[in-house]
Design a protein around this motif. Structure first.
Motif, PDB file in Angstrom:
ATOM      1  N   GLN A  13      -3.210   0.802  15.120  1.00  0.00           N
ATOM      2  CA  GLN A  13      -2.274  -0.299  14.983  1.00  0.00           C
ATOM      3  C   GLN A  13      -2.911  -1.577  15.516  1.00  0.00           C
ATOM      4  O   GLN A  13      -3.772  -1.540  16.375  1.00  0.00           O
ATOM      5  N   ARG A  14      -2.429  -2.682  14.996  1.00  0.00           N
ATOM      6  CA  ARG A  14      -2.800  -4.001  15.509  1.00  0.00           C
ATOM      7  C   ARG A  14      -1.509  -4.792  15.604  1.00  0.00           C
ATOM      8  O   ARG A  14      -0.747  -4.867  14.640  1.00  0.00           O
ATOM      9  N   ILE A  38       0.844  -2.598   5.984  1.00  0.00           N
ATOM     10  CA  ILE A  38       0.097  -1.347   5.984  1.00  0.00           C
ATOM     11  C   ILE A  38      -1.022  -1.448   4.959  1.00  0.00           C
ATOM     12  O   ILE A  38      -0.770  -1.713   3.789  1.00  0.00           O
ATOM     13  N   SER A  39      -2.248  -1.248   5.414  1.00  0.00           N
ATOM     14  CA  SER A  39      -3.406  -1.170   4.519  1.00  0.00           C
ATOM     15  C   SER A  39      -3.802   0.289   4.428  1.00  0.00           C
ATOM     16  O   SER A  39      -3.987   0.947   5.462  1.00  0.00           O
ATOM     17  N   MET A  40      -3.926   0.794   3.203  1.00  0.00           N
ATOM     18  CA  MET A  40      -4.298   2.198   3.058  1.00  0.00           C
ATOM     19  C   MET A  40      -5.012   2.419   1.732  1.00  0.00           C
ATOM     20  O   MET A  40      -4.972   1.584   0.843  1.00  0.00           O
ATOM     21  N   ALA A  48       6.013   9.240  -1.726  1.00  0.00           N
ATOM     22  CA  ALA A  48       5.472   9.178  -0.361  1.00  0.00           C
ATOM     23  C   ALA A  48       5.647   7.777   0.220  1.00  0.00           C
ATOM     24  O   ALA A  48       6.012   7.624   1.392  1.00  0.00           O
ATOM     25  N   LYS A  49       5.420   6.746  -0.583  1.00  0.00           N
ATOM     26  CA  LYS A  49       5.573   5.372  -0.095  1.00  0.00           C
ATOM     27  C   LYS A  49       7.045   5.049   0.177  1.00  0.00           C
ATOM     28  O   LYS A  49       7.363   4.409   1.187  1.00  0.00           O
ATOM     29  N   ARG A  50       7.942   5.504  -0.677  1.00  0.00           N
ATOM     30  CA  ARG A  50       9.370   5.295  -0.434  1.00  0.00           C
ATOM     31  C   ARG A  50       9.803   5.997   0.858  1.00  0.00           C
ATOM     32  O   ARG A  50      10.561   5.446   1.663  1.00  0.00           O
ATOM     33  N   THR A  51       9.317   7.216   1.049  1.00  0.00           N
ATOM     34  CA  THR A  51       9.646   7.975   2.259  1.00  0.00           C
ATOM     35  C   THR A  51       9.096   7.284   3.500  1.00  0.00           C
ATOM     36  O   THR A  51       9.769   7.203   4.530  1.00  0.00           O
ATOM     37  N   LEU A  52       7.868   6.781   3.408  1.00  0.00           N
ATOM     38  CA  LEU A  52       7.263   6.067   4.530  1.00  0.00           C
ATOM     39  C   LEU A  52       8.096   4.858   4.921  1.00  0.00           C
ATOM     40  O   LEU A  52       8.405   4.651   6.105  1.00  0.00           O
ATOM     41  N   ILE A  53       8.487   4.054   3.958  1.00  0.00           N
ATOM     42  CA  ILE A  53       9.279   2.858   4.256  1.00  0.00           C
ATOM     43  C   ILE A  53      10.619   3.234   4.882  1.00  0.00           C
ATOM     44  O   ILE A  53      11.040   2.658   5.888  1.00  0.00           O
ATOM     45  N   ALA A  54      11.287   4.226   4.327  1.00  0.00           N
ATOM     46  CA  ALA A  54      12.568   4.675   4.887  1.00  0.00           C
ATOM     47  C   ALA A  54      12.385   5.213   6.305  1.00  0.00           C
ATOM     48  O   ALA A  54      13.215   4.952   7.194  1.00  0.00           O
ATOM     49  N   GLU A  55      11.298   5.951   6.523  1.00  0.00           N
ATOM     50  CA  GLU A  55      11.012   6.505   7.846  1.00  0.00           C
ATOM     51  C   GLU A  55      10.779   5.386   8.863  1.00  0.00           C
ATOM     52  O   GLU A  55      11.267   5.449   9.995  1.00  0.00           O
ATOM     53  N   LEU A  56      10.062   4.351   8.465  1.00  0.00           N
ATOM     54  CA  LEU A  56       9.834   3.215   9.361  1.00  0.00           C
ATOM     55  C   LEU A  56      11.142   2.524   9.723  1.00  0.00           C
ATOM     56  O   LEU A  56      11.398   2.244  10.904  1.00  0.00           O
ATOM     57  N   PHE A  57      11.976   2.237   8.740  1.00  0.00           N
ATOM     58  CA  PHE A  57      13.264   1.603   9.023  1.00  0.00           C
ATOM     59  C   PHE A  57      14.077   2.437  10.015  1.00  0.00           C
ATOM     60  O   PHE A  57      14.616   1.911  10.987  1.00  0.00           O
ATOM     61  N   GLU A  77      -2.682  -1.281  -1.102  1.00  0.00           N
ATOM     62  CA  GLU A  77      -3.569  -0.149  -1.377  1.00  0.00           C
ATOM     63  C   GLU A  77      -4.868  -0.649  -2.000  1.00  0.00           C
ATOM     64  O   GLU A  77      -4.841  -1.529  -2.864  1.00  0.00           O
ATOM     65  N   THR A  78      -5.963  -0.077  -1.558  1.00  0.00           N
ATOM     66  CA  THR A  78      -7.251  -0.400  -2.161  1.00  0.00           C
ATOM     67  C   THR A  78      -8.032   0.891  -2.384  1.00  0.00           C
ATOM     68  O   THR A  78      -7.807   1.894  -1.701  1.00  0.00           O
ATOM     69  N   PRO A  79      -8.949   0.878  -3.331  1.00  0.00           N
ATOM     70  CA  PRO A  79      -9.779   2.069  -3.554  1.00  0.00           C
ATOM     71  C   PRO A  79     -10.645   2.356  -2.326  1.00  0.00           C
ATOM     72  O   PRO A  79     -11.040   1.439  -1.604  1.00  0.00           O
ATOM     73  N   LYS A  80     -10.948   3.625  -2.104  1.00  0.00           N
ATOM     74  CA  LYS A  80     -11.839   3.994  -0.994  1.00  0.00           C
ATOM     75  C   LYS A  80     -13.158   3.243  -1.078  1.00  0.00           C
ATOM     76  O   LYS A  80     -13.739   2.894  -0.058  1.00  0.00           O
TER      77      LYS A  80
END
Length: 101
Positions: A13-14, A38-40, A48-57, A77-80
């Motif tokens: 985290q930053r 979030i950078s990933m 998964a992204k919807r779940t992540l946002i709901a989990e954060l809230f 999101e960016t490519p590896k």
């Protein structure tokens, strides 16, 4: 985070704190207005992204008391291939966790 199936030790985290004079927020949000960026790697499912946002809230409201109305979440999101980690290109790195969840 449960939504991304990260291992428990995966925590990076930053935090950027602003002086009150520099902290501009929407009038209907208040002083607890929080932006989470979030950078990933690309590859997570929409679910998964919807779940992540709901989990954060939910976690922020339960642990800190900040209303979801005062929280903004953005995911980039960016490519590896566009990341360098531990001296290697991330496309060539064994991460130890799944990206496609």
């Amino acid at each position: 985070m449960v939504a991304l199936e990260y291992p428990p030790e995966k925590k990076f985290q930053r935090f950027i704190s602003l002086d009150a004079a520099d902290f501009i927020y929407p009038e209907d949000r208040g002083e607890d207005y929080t932006i989470i960026e979030i950078s990933m790697f690309e590859g997570r499912s929409d679910a998964a992204k919807r779940t992540l946002i709901a989990e954060l809230f939910a976690r922020i409201e339960a642990k800190v008391g900040t209303s979801p109305h005062s929280v903004e979440v953005t995911i980039t999101e960016t490519p590896k291939l566009n990341w360098g980690i531990r001296g290697q290109n991330a496309a060539d790195l064994e991460l130890g966790y799944k990206v496609t969840v």
